[in-house]
Design a protein around this motif. Structure first.
Motif, PDB file in Angstrom:
ATOM      1  N   LEU A 161       0.800  -1.158   0.085  1.00 40.71           N
ATOM      2  CA  LEU A 161      -0.199   0.163  -0.030  1.00 40.71           C
ATOM      3  C   LEU A 161       0.751   1.282   0.007  1.00 40.71           C
ATOM      4  O   LEU A 161       1.816   1.280   0.803  1.00 40.71           O
ATOM      5  CB  LEU A 161      -0.964  -0.014   1.213  1.00 40.71           C
ATOM      6  CG  LEU A 161      -1.829  -1.025   1.498  1.00 40.71           C
ATOM      7  CD1 LEU A 161      -2.510  -1.036   2.707  1.00 40.71           C
ATOM      8  CD2 LEU A 161      -2.865  -1.219   0.495  1.00 40.71           C
ATOM      9  N   ASP A 162       0.659   2.270  -0.763  1.00 37.52           N
ATOM     10  CA  ASP A 162       1.149   3.565  -0.747  1.00 37.52           C
ATOM     11  C   ASP A 162      -0.069   4.457   0.065  1.00 37.52           C
ATOM     12  O   ASP A 162      -1.134   4.689  -0.534  1.00 37.52           O
ATOM     13  CB  ASP A 162       1.051   4.121  -2.184  1.00 37.52           C
ATOM     14  CG  ASP A 162       1.676   5.718  -2.065  1.00 37.52           C
ATOM     15  OD1 ASP A 162       1.881   6.189  -1.139  1.00 37.52           O
ATOM     16  OD2 ASP A 162       1.821   6.227  -3.243  1.00 37.52           O
ATOM     17  N   LEU A 163       0.291   4.552   1.255  1.00 37.26           N
ATOM     18  CA  LEU A 163      -0.662   5.239   2.132  1.00 37.26           C
ATOM     19  C   LEU A 163      -1.001   6.767   1.764  1.00 37.26           C
ATOM     20  O   LEU A 163      -2.044   7.501   2.330  1.00 37.26           O
ATOM     21  CB  LEU A 163      -0.133   5.311   3.560  1.00 37.26           C
ATOM     22  CG  LEU A 163       0.040   4.129   4.326  1.00 37.26           C
ATOM     23  CD1 LEU A 163       0.514   4.186   5.566  1.00 37.26           C
ATOM     24  CD2 LEU A 163      -1.244   3.175   4.446  1.00 37.26           C
ATOM     25  N   THR A 164      -0.154   7.319   0.821  1.00 35.65           N
ATOM     26  CA  THR A 164      -0.634   8.790   0.290  1.00 35.65           C
ATOM     27  C   THR A 164      -1.327   8.779  -0.989  1.00 35.65           C
ATOM     28  O   THR A 164      -1.411   9.564  -1.494  1.00 35.65           O
ATOM     29  CB  THR A 164       0.793   9.448   0.096  1.00 35.65           C
ATOM     30  OG1 THR A 164       1.603   8.751  -0.824  1.00 35.65           O
ATOM     31  CG2 THR A 164       1.604   9.565   1.351  1.00 35.65           C
ATOM     32  N   GLY A 165      -1.741   7.443  -1.572  1.00 28.77           N
ATOM     33  CA  GLY A 165      -2.434   7.427  -2.608  1.00 28.77           C
ATOM     34  C   GLY A 165      -4.022   7.402  -2.631  1.00 28.77           C
ATOM     35  O   GLY A 165      -4.415   8.023  -1.557  1.00 28.77           O
ATOM     36  N   GLU A 166      -4.656   6.831  -3.568  1.00 27.61           N
ATOM     37  CA  GLU A 166      -6.074   7.094  -3.556  1.00 27.61           C
ATOM     38  C   GLU A 166      -6.515   5.619  -3.064  1.00 27.61           C
ATOM     39  O   GLU A 166      -5.856   4.442  -3.534  1.00 27.61           O
ATOM     40  CB  GLU A 166      -6.677   7.170  -4.896  1.00 27.61           C
ATOM     41  CG  GLU A 166      -6.299   8.314  -5.495  1.00 27.61           C
ATOM     42  CD  GLU A 166      -6.896   8.733  -6.892  1.00 27.61           C
ATOM     43  OE1 GLU A 166      -7.178   7.776  -7.697  1.00 27.61           O
ATOM     44  OE2 GLU A 166      -6.692   9.792  -7.497  1.00 27.61           O
ATOM     45  N   LEU A 167      -7.415   5.681  -2.416  1.00 27.91           N
ATOM     46  CA  LEU A 167      -8.222   4.428  -1.745  1.00 27.91           C
ATOM     47  C   LEU A 167      -9.719   4.470  -2.016  1.00 27.91           C
ATOM     48  O   LEU A 167     -10.373   5.408  -1.754  1.00 27.91           O
ATOM     49  CB  LEU A 167      -8.070   4.196  -0.330  1.00 27.91           C
ATOM     50  CG  LEU A 167      -8.360   2.768   0.323  1.00 27.91           C
ATOM     51  CD1 LEU A 167      -7.784   1.758  -0.165  1.00 27.91           C
ATOM     52  CD2 LEU A 167      -8.131   2.885   1.664  1.00 27.91           C
ATOM     53  N   THR A 168     -10.295   3.432  -2.877  1.00 27.99           N
ATOM     54  CA  THR A 168     -11.750   3.328  -3.488  1.00 27.99           C
ATOM     55  C   THR A 168     -12.511   2.442  -2.738  1.00 27.99           C
ATOM     56  O   THR A 168     -12.061   1.146  -2.706  1.00 27.99           O
ATOM     57  CB  THR A 168     -12.024   3.417  -4.872  1.00 27.99           C
ATOM     58  OG1 THR A 168     -11.008   4.518  -5.143  1.00 27.99           O
ATOM     59  CG2 THR A 168     -13.292   3.245  -5.176  1.00 27.99           C
ATOM     60  N   ALA A 169     -13.493   2.648  -1.990  1.00 27.97           N
ATOM     61  CA  ALA A 169     -14.374   1.710  -1.297  1.00 27.97           C
ATOM     62  C   ALA A 169     -15.593   1.373  -2.364  1.00 27.97           C
ATOM     63  O   ALA A 169     -15.895   1.989  -3.122  1.00 27.97           O
ATOM     64  CB  ALA A 169     -14.938   2.145  -0.042  1.00 27.97           C
ATOM     65  N   ASP A 170     -15.857  -0.202  -2.191  1.00 29.98           N
ATOM     66  CA  ASP A 170     -16.967  -0.496  -2.857  1.00 29.98           C
ATOM     67  C   ASP A 170     -18.240   0.255  -2.339  1.00 29.98           C
ATOM     68  O   ASP A 170     -18.360   0.754  -1.312  1.00 29.98           O
ATOM     69  CB  ASP A 170     -17.137  -2.094  -2.786  1.00 29.98           C
ATOM     70  CG  ASP A 170     -17.410  -2.624  -1.294  1.00 29.98           C
ATOM     71  OD1 ASP A 170     -17.188  -1.759  -0.358  1.00 29.98           O
ATOM     72  OD2 ASP A 170     -17.301  -3.952  -1.317  1.00 29.98           O
ATOM     73  N   TRP A 171     -19.384   0.101  -3.280  1.00 28.92           N
ATOM     74  CA  TRP A 171     -20.502   0.858  -2.829  1.00 28.92           C
ATOM     75  C   TRP A 171     -21.371   0.179  -1.920  1.00 28.92           C
ATOM     76  O   TRP A 171     -21.500  -1.102  -1.928  1.00 28.92           O
ATOM     77  CB  TRP A 171     -21.258   1.147  -4.232  1.00 28.92           C
ATOM     78  CG  TRP A 171     -22.370   2.264  -3.651  1.00 28.92           C
ATOM     79  CD1 TRP A 171     -23.955   1.506  -3.928  1.00 28.92           C
ATOM     80  CD2 TRP A 171     -22.428   3.389  -3.546  1.00 28.92           C
ATOM     81  NE1 TRP A 171     -24.702   2.637  -3.575  1.00 28.92           N
ATOM     82  CE2 TRP A 171     -23.927   3.876  -3.225  1.00 28.92           C
ATOM     83  CE3 TRP A 171     -21.568   4.480  -3.046  1.00 28.92           C
ATOM     84  CZ2 TRP A 171     -24.346   5.007  -2.820  1.00 28.92           C
ATOM     85  CZ3 TRP A 171     -22.326   5.565  -2.521  1.00 28.92           C
ATOM     86  CH2 TRP A 171     -23.339   5.806  -2.402  1.00 28.92           C
TER      87      TRP A 171
END
Length: 177
Positions: A161-171
């Motif tokens: 994981l790049d903790l400074t990147g983007e993280l997208t959750a499922d709906w």
């Protein structure tokens, strides 16, 4: 003496589920919605008992988070709450010890959305605050969830994981995180 027991939602009878829901409603000072309740169901529950009374709860459900072009099998922690008279006595830690075993044994990453009151517990247990941006997939596409940027914690297991990147959750209905 606190005893933590685990069970899948399907194994819990109505009186236990009602007791857990009441505990969570009280623990969140009434700010626990029907959507929040729905999010706690369908996985493994860790329930802290003091005699015959429910004094703490946390559950883990499977979700998909997207990061760096990958859909990650995620153990998502939901519905963490401890009765007021049992707080700061190790109950929350006992619940997390049990659920972290499930995270490490079955998922690429653990994740959760922390309340202000709960953030210190997760940080002391090695959960890391997500420093990048958060998003949610919705029926119309991807939606920014900037209000959640400062409360999402992750526990890396096998995923890089790049903790400074983007993280997208499922709906899901209700809050994405």
């Amino acid at each position: 003496m606190i005893e933590v027991r685990t069970a899948h939602t399907a194994e819990l009878d109505t009186p236990v589920l009602d007791a857990v829901r009441t505990l969570l409603f009280d623990a969140f000072n009434g700010d626990f919605t029907d959507h929040d309740w729905d999010h706690t169901l369908g996985g493994i529950h860790a329930i802290a008992w003091d005699g015959g009374e429910v004094v703490g709860h946390a559950s883990i459900v499977q979700r998909r988070l997207v990061h760096a072009g990958r859909a990650l099998r995620t153990g998502y922690i939901e519905g963490v709450g401890v009765r007021a008279d049992q707080r700061r006595r190790g109950c929350g830690t006992a619940l997390m010890v049990v659920l972290e075993r499930f995270v490490r044994g079955g998922y690429e990453v653990g994740a959760l959305g922390a309340s202000e009151d709960g953030a210190a517990l997760y940080a002391t247990r090695g959960w890391q605050l997500w420093q990048g941006t958060t998003w949610a997939l919705n029926p119309a596409g991807r939606e920014r969830t900037e209000d959640e940027d400062d409360c999402v914690y992750v526990l890396p297991v096998s995923a890089s994981l790049d903790l400074t990147g983007e993280l997208t959750a499922d709906w899901r209905d209700g809050g994405a995180w």
